[in-house]
Design a protein around this motif. Structure first.
Motif, PDB file in Angstrom:
ATOM      1  N   THR A 111       0.827  -1.193   0.000  1.00 48.05           N
ATOM      2  CA  THR A 111       0.000   0.000   0.000  1.00 48.05           C
ATOM      3  C   THR A 111       0.866   1.249   0.000  1.00 48.05           C
ATOM      4  N   PHE A 112       0.304   2.327  -0.449  1.00 43.97           N
ATOM      5  CA  PHE A 112       1.010   3.609  -0.398  1.00 43.97           C
ATOM      6  C   PHE A 112       0.190   4.635   0.368  1.00 43.97           C
ATOM      7  N   GLU A 113      -0.723   4.132   1.193  1.00 46.67           N
ATOM      8  CA  GLU A 113      -1.538   4.978   2.067  1.00 46.67           C
ATOM      9  C   GLU A 113      -1.327   4.532   3.496  1.00 46.67           C
ATOM     10  N   PRO A 114      -0.792   5.285   4.361  1.00 48.18           N
ATOM     11  CA  PRO A 114      -0.223   6.606   4.103  1.00 48.18           C
ATOM     12  C   PRO A 114       1.124   6.494   3.385  1.00 48.18           C
ATOM     13  N   VAL A 115       1.508   7.577   2.768  1.00 50.62           N
ATOM     14  CA  VAL A 115       2.789   7.625   2.077  1.00 50.62           C
ATOM     15  C   VAL A 115       3.899   7.567   3.130  1.00 50.62           C
ATOM     16  N   TRP A 116       4.912   6.750   2.862  1.00 50.76           N
ATOM     17  CA  TRP A 116       6.023   6.617   3.800  1.00 50.76           C
ATOM     18  C   TRP A 116       6.841   7.895   3.849  1.00 50.76           C
ATOM     19  N   ASP A 117       7.293   8.240   5.048  1.00 48.53           N
ATOM     20  CA  ASP A 117       8.312   9.291   5.172  1.00 48.53           C
ATOM     21  C   ASP A 117       9.229   8.936   6.332  1.00 48.53           C
ATOM     22  N   LYS A 118      10.345   9.647   6.433  1.00 47.03           N
ATOM     23  CA  LYS A 118      11.381   9.260   7.400  1.00 47.03           C
ATOM     24  C   LYS A 118      10.926   9.350   8.848  1.00 47.03           C
ATOM     25  N   ASP A 119       9.844  10.034   9.136  1.00 49.02           N
ATOM     26  CA  ASP A 119       9.321  10.091  10.504  1.00 49.02           C
ATOM     27  C   ASP A 119       8.772   8.742  10.964  1.00 49.02           C
ATOM     28  N   MET A 120       8.553   7.814  10.050  1.00 48.75           N
ATOM     29  CA  MET A 120       8.044   6.481  10.388  1.00 48.75           C
ATOM     30  C   MET A 120       9.162   5.549  10.856  1.00 48.75           C
ATOM     31  N   MET A 121      10.405   5.977  10.712  1.00 54.50           N
ATOM     32  CA  MET A 121      11.548   5.158  11.093  1.00 54.50           C
ATOM     33  C   MET A 121      11.698   5.134  12.613  1.00 54.50           C
ATOM     34  N   THR A 122      12.263   4.042  13.132  1.00 56.46           N
ATOM     35  CA  THR A 122      12.571   3.973  14.557  1.00 56.46           C
ATOM     36  C   THR A 122      13.748   4.906  14.849  1.00 56.46           C
ATOM     37  N   GLU A 123      13.925   5.219  16.127  1.00 57.80           N
ATOM     38  CA  GLU A 123      15.058   6.059  16.533  1.00 57.80           C
ATOM     39  C   GLU A 123      16.373   5.396  16.128  1.00 57.80           C
ATOM     40  N   GLU A 124      16.445   4.062  16.256  1.00 57.04           N
ATOM     41  CA  GLU A 124      17.663   3.333  15.906  1.00 57.04           C
ATOM     42  C   GLU A 124      17.999   3.498  14.420  1.00 57.04           C
ATOM     43  N   ALA A 125      16.963   3.428  13.586  1.00 57.71           N
ATOM     44  CA  ALA A 125      17.182   3.576  12.143  1.00 57.71           C
ATOM     45  C   ALA A 125      17.663   4.980  11.818  1.00 57.71           C
ATOM     46  N   LYS A 126      17.065   5.974  12.476  1.00 59.85           N
ATOM     47  CA  LYS A 126      17.488   7.364  12.236  1.00 59.85           C
ATOM     48  C   LYS A 126      18.937   7.570  12.662  1.00 59.85           C
ATOM     49  N   LEU A 127      19.320   6.970  13.792  1.00 60.84           N
ATOM     50  CA  LEU A 127      20.713   7.054  14.233  1.00 60.84           C
ATOM     51  C   LEU A 127      21.649   6.398  13.224  1.00 60.84           C
ATOM     52  N   GLU A 128      21.247   5.215  12.752  1.00 61.52           N
ATOM     53  CA  GLU A 128      22.061   4.462  11.784  1.00 61.52           C
ATOM     54  C   GLU A 128      22.314   5.289  10.524  1.00 61.52           C
ATOM     55  N   LEU A 129      21.326   6.057  10.124  1.00 58.67           N
ATOM     56  CA  LEU A 129      21.432   6.845   8.884  1.00 58.67           C
ATOM     57  C   LEU A 129      21.818   8.298   9.134  1.00 58.67           C
ATOM     58  N   ASN A 130      22.172   8.623  10.387  1.00 59.98           N
ATOM     59  CA  ASN A 130      22.574   9.985  10.765  1.00 59.98           C
ATOM     60  C   ASN A 130      21.532  11.031  10.373  1.00 59.98           C
ATOM     61  N   LEU A 131      20.279  10.757  10.723  1.00 55.74           N
ATOM     62  CA  LEU A 131      19.208  11.686  10.358  1.00 55.74           C
ATOM     63  C   LEU A 131      18.819  12.618  11.510  1.00 55.74           C
ATOM     64  N   PHE A 132      19.740  12.834  12.443  1.00 49.64           N
ATOM     65  CA  PHE A 132      19.445  13.757  13.536  1.00 49.64           C
ATOM     66  C   PHE A 132      20.215  15.034  13.360  1.00 49.64           C
TER      67      PHE A 132
END
Length: 107
Positions: free
Chosen positions: A86-107
Protein backbone atom coordinates in the motif's frame (compact mmCIF):
# COMPACT_ATOMS: atom_id res chain seq x y z
CA UNK A 1 -7.27 -24.31 19.29
CA UNK A 2 -4.46 -21.78 19.14
CA UNK A 3 -4.21 -19.47 22.17
CA UNK A 4 -3.77 -15.70 22.24
CA UNK A 5 -0.29 -16.29 23.68
CA UNK A 6 0.62 -18.49 20.69
CA UNK A 7 -0.68 -15.83 18.28
CA UNK A 8 1.46 -13.19 20.03
CA UNK A 9 4.50 -15.51 19.93
CA UNK A 10 4.11 -16.03 16.19
CA UNK A 11 3.64 -12.28 15.62
CA UNK A 12 6.83 -11.62 17.63
CA UNK A 13 8.69 -14.17 15.48
CA UNK A 14 7.35 -12.45 12.35
CA UNK A 15 8.71 -9.11 13.63
CA UNK A 16 12.12 -10.70 14.26
CA UNK A 17 12.03 -12.16 10.75
CA UNK A 18 11.17 -8.78 9.23
CA UNK A 19 14.07 -7.21 11.13
CA UNK A 20 16.37 -9.48 9.09
CA UNK A 21 15.09 -8.23 5.73
CA UNK A 22 16.88 -5.16 4.45
CA UNK A 23 15.92 -2.56 1.91
CA UNK A 24 18.45 -3.13 -0.91
CA UNK A 25 19.24 0.59 -1.15
CA UNK A 26 19.31 1.51 2.56
CA UNK A 27 21.39 -0.35 5.17
CA UNK A 28 18.44 -0.62 7.60
CA UNK A 29 15.90 -3.42 7.98
CA UNK A 30 12.38 -2.89 6.63
CA UNK A 31 10.76 -3.06 10.09
CA UNK A 32 12.92 -0.29 11.59
CA UNK A 33 12.52 1.74 8.39
CA UNK A 34 8.81 1.85 9.16
CA UNK A 35 7.81 0.02 5.98
CA UNK A 36 5.65 -2.47 7.91
CA UNK A 37 2.27 -0.93 8.68
CA UNK A 38 0.46 -3.96 10.06
CA UNK A 39 1.04 -7.60 11.01
CA UNK A 40 -2.00 -9.80 11.51
CA UNK A 41 -1.74 -13.49 12.32
CA UNK A 42 -4.95 -15.50 12.55
CA UNK A 43 -5.57 -18.77 14.43
CA UNK A 44 -5.78 -20.64 11.12
CA UNK A 45 -2.12 -19.82 10.35
CA UNK A 46 -2.54 -16.92 7.92
CA UNK A 47 -0.09 -14.04 8.28
CA UNK A 48 -1.13 -10.81 6.59
CA UNK A 49 1.55 -8.15 6.28
CA UNK A 50 0.52 -4.66 5.18
CA UNK A 51 3.59 -2.78 4.04
CA UNK A 52 4.82 0.05 1.87
CA UNK A 53 8.02 1.06 0.10
CA UNK A 54 10.21 4.12 0.48
CA UNK A 55 9.09 5.18 -3.01
CA UNK A 56 6.18 3.97 -5.19
CA UNK A 57 8.53 3.45 -8.17
CA UNK A 58 11.05 1.38 -6.18
CA UNK A 59 12.84 -0.87 -8.71
CA UNK A 60 13.27 -3.57 -6.04
CA UNK A 61 9.57 -3.73 -5.06
CA UNK A 62 8.90 -7.21 -6.42
CA UNK A 63 12.05 -8.62 -4.85
CA UNK A 64 11.27 -7.07 -1.45
CA UNK A 65 7.67 -8.32 -1.42
CA UNK A 66 8.81 -11.80 -2.47
CA UNK A 67 11.49 -11.80 0.24
CA UNK A 68 8.87 -10.90 2.89
CA UNK A 69 6.62 -13.69 1.55
CA UNK A 70 9.37 -16.32 1.61
CA UNK A 71 10.89 -15.39 4.96
CA UNK A 72 7.61 -15.02 6.88
CA UNK A 73 6.43 -18.36 5.44
CA UNK A 74 9.35 -20.01 7.29
CA UNK A 75 8.08 -18.86 10.71
CA UNK A 76 6.83 -21.79 12.76
CA UNK A 77 3.01 -21.80 12.72
CA UNK A 78 2.61 -19.75 9.53
CA UNK A 79 0.76 -21.70 6.85
CA UNK A 80 0.03 -18.87 4.42
CA UNK A 81 1.37 -15.34 3.86
CA UNK A 82 -0.49 -12.45 2.28
CA UNK A 83 1.56 -9.33 1.61
CA UNK A 84 -0.51 -6.25 0.90
CA UNK A 85 1.47 -3.43 -0.68
CA UNK A 86 0.00 0.00 0.00
CA UNK A 87 1.01 3.61 -0.40
CA UNK A 88 -1.54 4.98 2.07
CA UNK A 89 -0.22 6.61 4.10
CA UNK A 90 2.79 7.63 2.08
CA UNK A 91 6.02 6.62 3.80
CA UNK A 92 8.31 9.29 5.17
CA UNK A 93 11.38 9.26 7.40
CA UNK A 94 9.32 10.09 10.50
CA UNK A 95 8.04 6.48 10.39
CA UNK A 96 11.55 5.16 11.09
CA UNK A 97 12.57 3.97 14.56
CA UNK A 98 15.06 6.06 16.53
CA UNK A 99 17.66 3.33 15.91
CA UNK A 100 17.18 3.58 12.14
CA UNK A 101 17.49 7.36 12.24
CA UNK A 102 20.71 7.05 14.23
CA UNK A 103 22.06 4.46 11.78
CA UNK A 104 21.43 6.85 8.88
CA UNK A 105 22.57 9.99 10.76
CA UNK A 106 19.21 11.69 10.36
CA UNK A 107 19.44 13.76 13.54
Amino acid sequence: MITKEEILRVEEEIVLTLKNIYDPEIPVNIYDLGLIYEIDFTPDGVATIRMTLTAPNCPMADMLVEDVNQQVAKVNGVKEVNVILTFEPVWDKDMMTEEAKLELNLF
